[in-house]
Each structure stands twice: as structure tokens, then as C-alpha cells.
Design a protein around this motif. Sequence first.
Motif, short mmCIF file in Angstrom:
data_model
loop_
_atom_site.label_atom_id
_atom_site.label_comp_id
_atom_site.label_asym_id
_atom_site.label_seq_id
_atom_site.Cartn_x
_atom_site.Cartn_y
_atom_site.Cartn_z
N ALA A 1 -28.86 -4.54 -19.23
CA ALA A 1 -28.20 -3.43 -18.48
C ALA A 1 -27.26 -3.93 -17.62
O ALA A 1 -26.17 -3.34 -17.43
CB ALA A 1 -29.37 -2.42 -17.87
N PHE A 2 -27.67 -4.78 -16.84
CA PHE A 2 -27.04 -5.28 -15.57
C PHE A 2 -26.06 -6.64 -16.06
O PHE A 2 -24.91 -6.79 -15.66
CB PHE A 2 -27.77 -6.15 -14.54
CG PHE A 2 -28.84 -5.43 -13.82
CD1 PHE A 2 -28.61 -3.84 -13.84
CD2 PHE A 2 -29.92 -5.81 -13.34
CE1 PHE A 2 -29.72 -2.91 -13.33
CE2 PHE A 2 -30.93 -5.01 -12.60
CZ PHE A 2 -30.77 -3.83 -12.57
N PHE B 1 -37.09 -1.75 -25.22
CA PHE B 1 -37.81 -1.99 -23.86
C PHE B 1 -39.18 -1.32 -24.02
O PHE B 1 -40.17 -2.07 -23.37
CB PHE B 1 -36.76 -1.19 -23.03
CG PHE B 1 -36.78 -1.83 -21.39
CD1 PHE B 1 -36.01 -2.61 -21.11
CD2 PHE B 1 -37.83 -1.47 -20.71
CE1 PHE B 1 -35.90 -3.27 -19.86
CE2 PHE B 1 -37.87 -1.77 -19.44
CZ PHE B 1 -36.88 -2.80 -19.06
N PHE C 1 -33.55 -5.42 -7.18
CA PHE C 1 -33.88 -3.69 -6.96
C PHE C 1 -35.34 -3.72 -7.17
O PHE C 1 -36.14 -4.70 -7.20
CB PHE C 1 -33.22 -2.82 -7.93
CG PHE C 1 -34.07 -3.07 -9.22
CD1 PHE C 1 -33.62 -4.07 -10.33
CD2 PHE C 1 -35.03 -2.17 -9.57
CE1 PHE C 1 -34.23 -4.11 -11.50
CE2 PHE C 1 -35.75 -2.16 -11.06
CZ PHE C 1 -35.15 -3.21 -11.92
C1 SAM Z 1 -37.93 -4.24 -14.95
S1 SAM Z 1 -37.44 -4.98 -16.12
C2 SAM Z 1 -35.69 -5.03 -15.77
C3 SAM Z 1 -34.78 -5.39 -16.97
C4 SAM Z 1 -33.34 -5.35 -16.90
N1 SAM Z 1 -32.70 -6.28 -15.84
C5 SAM Z 1 -32.80 -3.69 -16.42
O1 SAM Z 1 -32.70 -3.67 -15.30
O2 SAM Z 1 -32.87 -3.03 -17.27
C6 SAM Z 1 -37.90 -6.77 -15.82
C7 SAM Z 1 -37.46 -8.01 -16.60
O3 SAM Z 1 -37.82 -9.19 -16.12
C8 SAM Z 1 -38.27 -10.08 -17.15
N2 SAM Z 1 -39.23 -10.95 -16.53
C9 SAM Z 1 -40.63 -10.50 -15.87
N3 SAM Z 1 -41.12 -11.66 -15.16
C10 SAM Z 1 -40.05 -12.52 -15.39
C11 SAM Z 1 -40.23 -14.14 -15.01
N4 SAM Z 1 -41.20 -14.55 -14.29
N5 SAM Z 1 -39.12 -14.80 -15.46
C12 SAM Z 1 -38.00 -14.46 -16.18
N6 SAM Z 1 -38.10 -12.97 -16.47
C13 SAM Z 1 -39.24 -12.20 -15.99
C14 SAM Z 1 -39.16 -9.00 -17.97
O4 SAM Z 1 -39.34 -9.69 -19.17
C15 SAM Z 1 -37.94 -7.78 -18.17
O5 SAM Z 1 -36.97 -8.45 -18.99
#
Ligand code: SAM
Length: 196
Positions: free
Chosen positions: A56-57, A11, A149
Motif C-alpha cells: 500500500a505504501f 492480507f 504509523f
Molecule cells: C500492519 S502490516 C502493514 C503492511 C503495509 N505496510 C500496509 O500498511 O498495508 C505489518 C507488516 O510488517 C511485516 N512485519 C512484521 N514484523 C516484521 C519484522 N520484524 N520485519 C519485517 N517485516 C515485519 C508484516 O509481515 C506485515 O507485512
Amino acid sequence: MRTASSHHLRFLRAWLDSPLRVGAIAPSGKRLASLMTRDIGPACGPVLELGPGTGAFTQALLERGVQERDLTLVERGEDFIGHLHSRFPASRILRMDATQAPVEGLFAHQAFGAVISGVPLLSLGARRTTALLSWVFPCLKDGGAFYQFTYGFGCPVPACVLARLDLVAERIGFTVRNLPPATVYRIARRSSGTCC
Ligand SMILES: C[S@@+](CC[C@H](N)C(=O)[O-])C[C@H]1O[C@@H](n2cnc3c(N)ncnc32)[C@H](O)[C@@H]1O
């Protein structure tokens, strides 16, 4: 076997590469994953997850009894795709930008009972957030909801976007046991009950 620290390392590397897209330096913790998935179970049927990162989710959904084959994971970052395939081999994994409408027919065969999103909406802005919600809601069953979130104060979907799409947002929880602390919102059609 993969450990929590290998998820953190993956990450962090992804964040260093693309901080705006990844939006956090560490995967969400168990408490936030539990809040995000609180209302979801096997009765929901298919579930769509946007921005799963290291999963994680996704893992929390499986622990709630959702079948792996009922999961569709939409992830933009190539850095997470191989990892998701090896961790959740029975789920449907799509490398896709969630702010772009999917090609016609991609989700035609199933309606989702819930959507959970880790996509950092605050960095998207109103126009791209509208684009994302505009294709996601028609894929949701009647009564289905979108869980998001945020690390910010207030709902990450601007009020004007909610009004334009006839949606309502409800704050369903907050946890300090996450890095950083986070709030969870449930967003649903204005005139809907619950389907699961
Ligand atoms: C804050 S991280 C959250 C990851 C995971 N859900 C967690 O809570 O640990 C944001 C995630 O959204 C993905 N992401 C960001 N913009 C995106 C988009 N436009 N379409 C799909 N995924 C996206 C990123 O690559 C990353 O995996």
C-alpha cells in the motif's frame, strides 16, 4: 490485473496465519498511505520500506515520483514476498526480520533519504524496537527521517528509547479514513534538518 480485494484477501490470510506479525486485518488505505509518504519524493533518492505487506505504501511512494529501482523493501513474511516481486519487479526485496541487524555490507552502497515503516512496533516492545532503530538510523542520510504509523495512542517508540538513541518524534497526522484509524509519526535525529 490485481485488484484491491485480492490484496485484502491475501492480507487477511496472512493475518489469520500470523496475527501478531501482521498486526492488522486489512492493508492500509489510501489516506494513510498519503500521510505516510507526504514528505517523500524523488529528491529523497533511495527509500527503505519496512513491512510493506501487499505494498500500500510502496504504491503511494511510486505515485509520489520515487523510482521503483530506488526502493528497498524489507519484509519478514514469506506470504508477501512473491506478491511484492510481481508487483514491484524493479525494487530490491529482502526477506528479513527488521529487528535483526542486517549482515555487514548489505546496505553499505547506499544511504536512504527516508524510511517508512509498517512494522507493528507496539507488539515488538522496547528492546526489539531499539534493535530496529539502531541499525536503521545509521543507514539514513543526514536529515533523513523515519515514518511510522500506529493504531495506538501516543508515539509507538517509547520515550526512553527515543532518549537513548537521541531521537525526536513528531506527530504529523491522523486519519479516521483507515481501518482502524491511525496516527503517523516522523522520527528524526535530535540535531538534524531535512534532506528531502
Ligand atoms: C500492519 S502490516 C502493514 C503492511 C503495509 N505496510 C500496509 O500498511 O498495508 C505489518 C507488516 O510488517 C511485516 N512485519 C512484521 N514484523 C516484521 C519484522 N520484524 N520485519 C519485517 N517485516 C515485519 C508484516 O509481515 C506485515 O507485512
